[in-house]
Design a protein around this motif. Structure first.
Motif, short mmCIF file in Angstrom:
data_model
loop_
_atom_site.label_atom_id
_atom_site.label_comp_id
_atom_site.label_asym_id
_atom_site.label_seq_id
_atom_site.Cartn_x
_atom_site.Cartn_y
_atom_site.Cartn_z
N ALA A 139 0.63 -1.32 0.08
CA ALA A 139 -0.04 -0.17 0.08
C ALA A 139 0.92 1.34 -0.03
O ALA A 139 0.62 2.18 -0.77
N HIS A 140 1.84 1.22 0.83
CA HIS A 140 2.76 2.34 1.00
C HIS A 140 3.60 2.83 -0.55
O HIS A 140 4.02 3.83 -0.63
N ALA A 141 3.72 1.72 -1.04
CA ALA A 141 4.34 1.98 -2.44
C ALA A 141 3.55 2.66 -3.50
O ALA A 141 3.94 3.22 -4.60
N ILE A 142 2.16 2.77 -3.26
CA ILE A 142 1.16 3.14 -4.15
C ILE A 142 0.98 4.66 -3.64
O ILE A 142 0.93 5.55 -4.48
N HIS A 143 0.77 4.96 -2.36
CA HIS A 143 0.36 6.30 -1.68
C HIS A 143 0.92 6.12 -0.27
O HIS A 143 0.59 5.29 0.36
N PRO A 144 1.65 7.30 0.08
CA PRO A 144 2.01 7.23 1.62
C PRO A 144 0.96 6.89 2.32
O PRO A 144 -0.05 7.44 2.48
N ILE A 145 1.18 6.14 3.29
CA ILE A 145 0.27 5.61 4.54
C ILE A 145 0.82 6.39 5.59
O ILE A 145 2.00 6.34 6.01
N SER A 146 0.00 7.11 6.36
CA SER A 146 0.48 7.78 7.48
C SER A 146 0.07 7.35 8.74
O SER A 146 0.81 7.48 9.83
N ALA A 147 -0.82 6.40 8.68
CA ALA A 147 -1.17 5.62 10.10
C ALA A 147 -1.67 4.36 9.90
O ALA A 147 -2.18 4.17 8.98
N LEU A 148 -1.22 3.60 10.87
CA LEU A 148 -1.91 2.13 10.70
C LEU A 148 -2.46 1.97 12.19
O LEU A 148 -1.98 2.21 13.20
N GLN A 149 -3.68 1.58 12.05
CA GLN A 149 -4.67 1.43 13.53
C GLN A 149 -4.66 -0.14 13.80
O GLN A 149 -5.37 -0.88 12.61
N THR A 150 -4.42 -0.60 14.85
CA THR A 150 -4.47 -2.28 15.22
C THR A 150 -4.53 -2.00 16.66
O THR A 150 -4.13 -1.37 17.53
N GLU A 151 -5.32 -2.94 17.05
CA GLU A 151 -5.81 -3.22 18.65
C GLU A 151 -3.87 -3.49 19.21
O GLU A 151 -3.24 -4.13 18.54
N TYR A 152 -3.41 -2.77 20.38
CA TYR A 152 -2.50 -2.84 20.97
C TYR A 152 -2.77 -2.53 22.31
O TYR A 152 -3.32 -1.31 22.55
N SER A 153 -2.30 -3.49 23.53
CA SER A 153 -2.50 -3.26 24.70
C SER A 153 -1.69 -4.20 25.43
O SER A 153 -0.74 -4.90 24.64
N LEU A 154 -1.54 -4.23 26.58
CA LEU A 154 -0.67 -5.11 27.58
C LEU A 154 -1.09 -6.36 27.19
O LEU A 154 -0.33 -7.52 27.52
N TRP A 155 -2.32 -6.77 26.67
CA TRP A 155 -2.84 -7.87 26.33
C TRP A 155 -3.09 -8.33 25.14
O TRP A 155 -3.49 -9.40 24.54
N SER A 156 -2.65 -7.48 23.98
CA SER A 156 -2.85 -7.64 22.73
C SER A 156 -1.46 -7.06 22.13
O SER A 156 -1.48 -5.89 21.54
N ARG A 157 -0.30 -7.97 21.88
CA ARG A 157 0.97 -7.78 21.63
C ARG A 157 1.33 -8.38 20.32
O ARG A 157 2.48 -8.19 20.17
N GLU A 158 0.50 -8.79 19.42
CA GLU A 158 0.90 -9.61 18.47
C GLU A 158 1.52 -8.77 17.46
O GLU A 158 2.41 -9.22 16.52
N VAL A 159 1.24 -7.40 17.40
CA VAL A 159 2.11 -6.55 16.43
C VAL A 159 3.37 -6.42 16.64
O VAL A 159 4.24 -5.94 15.65
N GLU A 160 3.95 -6.65 17.90
CA GLU A 160 5.41 -6.29 18.30
C GLU A 160 6.44 -7.08 17.31
O GLU A 160 7.33 -6.68 16.96
N ALA A 161 6.07 -8.12 16.93
CA ALA A 161 6.65 -9.29 15.99
C ALA A 161 7.15 -8.79 14.60
O ALA A 161 8.25 -8.70 14.31
N ASP A 162 6.23 -8.07 13.94
CA ASP A 162 6.41 -7.71 12.57
C ASP A 162 5.70 -6.36 12.20
O ASP A 162 6.52 -5.67 11.56
N ILE A 163 4.52 -5.86 12.70
CA ILE A 163 3.74 -5.01 12.34
C ILE A 163 4.77 -3.67 12.78
O ILE A 163 4.74 -2.58 12.06
N LEU A 164 4.81 -3.58 14.09
CA LEU A 164 5.73 -2.42 14.53
C LEU A 164 7.03 -2.21 14.05
O LEU A 164 7.24 -0.95 13.45
N PRO A 165 7.69 -3.17 13.82
CA PRO A 165 9.04 -2.86 13.00
C PRO A 165 8.77 -2.39 11.56
O PRO A 165 9.37 -1.36 11.10
N THR A 166 7.79 -2.91 10.92
CA THR A 166 7.60 -2.39 9.56
C THR A 166 7.17 -0.80 9.53
O THR A 166 7.53 -0.08 8.69
N VAL A 167 6.13 -0.46 10.52
CA VAL A 167 5.67 0.87 10.37
C VAL A 167 6.56 2.08 10.75
O VAL A 167 6.87 3.01 10.41
N ASN A 168 7.71 1.40 11.75
CA ASN A 168 8.63 2.28 12.25
C ASN A 168 9.58 2.41 11.19
O ASN A 168 10.27 3.54 10.83
#
Length: 312
Positions: free
Chosen positions: A160-189
């Protein structure tokens, strides 16, 4: 109010936002006047990022926000979403659907543009390039300022970012929902995309305000979620007690600690509430500072796999 730049520095927003979904459905009876008062109080306190979606209340949530912002449009950054059908049934990403969805949202909101427009859930039948291409056209037409994604995979984000700049990614994240730490957070950073965390209180559980399953109204959506049911509820209540202990040490509430944790991890949280008292409590999380030692202690006390039950 502390602020931060969204995405690539194009847009300044409050460091904490307000999620509006519960003002229309899922978490008990709606009260439009109380909700509007809460939105107005958020604006008074400097909260600018207001998060809605066309499917929340089947359009009611956008209409509610539109009424709340009459005469106050310049105080708010409106974030809305498309792609999920009425009653949360079906996912739609065809370009023609995108063009119709934005017009319906603008009409309900009573505005001429949406500041941040998210693709709510990804339609597996439509190449992401086609959907983002249509969203890019909305930017060119002046109907949308910035483009976002919600609950997307790392590969989808990159395409998506290759087509148009993506400004924000919204996903559930909390002390109990940390799945994004493995791959998603490194990608958006890596790509310079702001990570927006919804449900930073795990749908209210981490606030410590929920004592038993029966506290939920019969129509409350949380009754359907595995983490709130049976043995899972009791096991998770024990984890909340640990959050309470640390919050006491930091001289804050459990909700403030949980939200501050997401910010310490680099996220922009958008806790939802329809009550002014909870709104003010949530904003207080901006004054909670967590050190690297605090974060290490939290990880030891509540490792990523400690929660019982799935998100959905």
């Amino acid at each position: 109010m502390k602020t931060r730049s969204l995405g690539h520095g194009e847009l300044e927003v409050s460091a904490i936002g307000l999620g509006l979904m519960g003002m229309s459905e899922l978490y008990g009876k709606a009260d439009d006047q109380a909700s509007i008062r809460t939105i107005h109080r958020a604006l008074e306190l400097g909260v600018t990022l207001l998060d809605t979606a066309d499917c929340y209340g089947n359009g009611h949530n956008e209409e509610l926000l539109g009424r709340a912002l009459k005469g106050r449009r310049d105080q708010a950054i409106i974030a809305s979403k498309f792609g999920v059908g009425p009653n949360f049934e079906g996912v739609f990403g065809h370009p023609e659907y995108v063009k119709g969805a934005i017009d319906r949202s603008l009409m309900r909101l009573g505005v001429d543009h949406i500041d941040l427009y998210y693709y709510h859930r990804i339609d597996p039948t439509v190449p992401i390039e086609e959907t983002i291409g249509a969203m890019s056209d909305l930017v060119k037409d002046g109907k949308v300022r910035y483009v976002g994604l919600s609950e997307a995979s790392s590969d989808t984000i990159r395409r998506a970012h290759a087509i148009h700049p993506i400004s924000a990614l919204q996903t559930e994240y909390s002390l109990w929902s940390r799945e994004v730490e493995a791959d998603i957070l490194p990608t958006v950073n890596e790509l310079g995309i702001t990570f927006v965390a919804y449900s930073p209180l795990s749908r209210g559980f981490l606030s410590g305000a929920v004592s038993k399953f029966e506290d939920f109204a019969p129509s409350d959506y949380r009754r359907q979620l595995p983490r709130f049911q049976g043995e899972n509820f009791q096991l998770n209540r024990a984890l909340v007690d640990k959050v309470k202990e640390l919050a006491e040490e930091k001289n804050c509430t459990p909700a403030q600690l949980a939200i501050a944790w997401t910010m310490a991890k680099g996220a922009l949280p958008i806790p939802g509430t329809k009550r002014i008292s909870y709104l003010e409590e949530n904003i207080g999380s901006l004054d909670v500072e967590l050190s690297s030692e605090d974060l290490r202690q939290i990880d030891e006390m509540m490792p990523p796999t400690s929660v019982s039950g799935d998100r959905y």
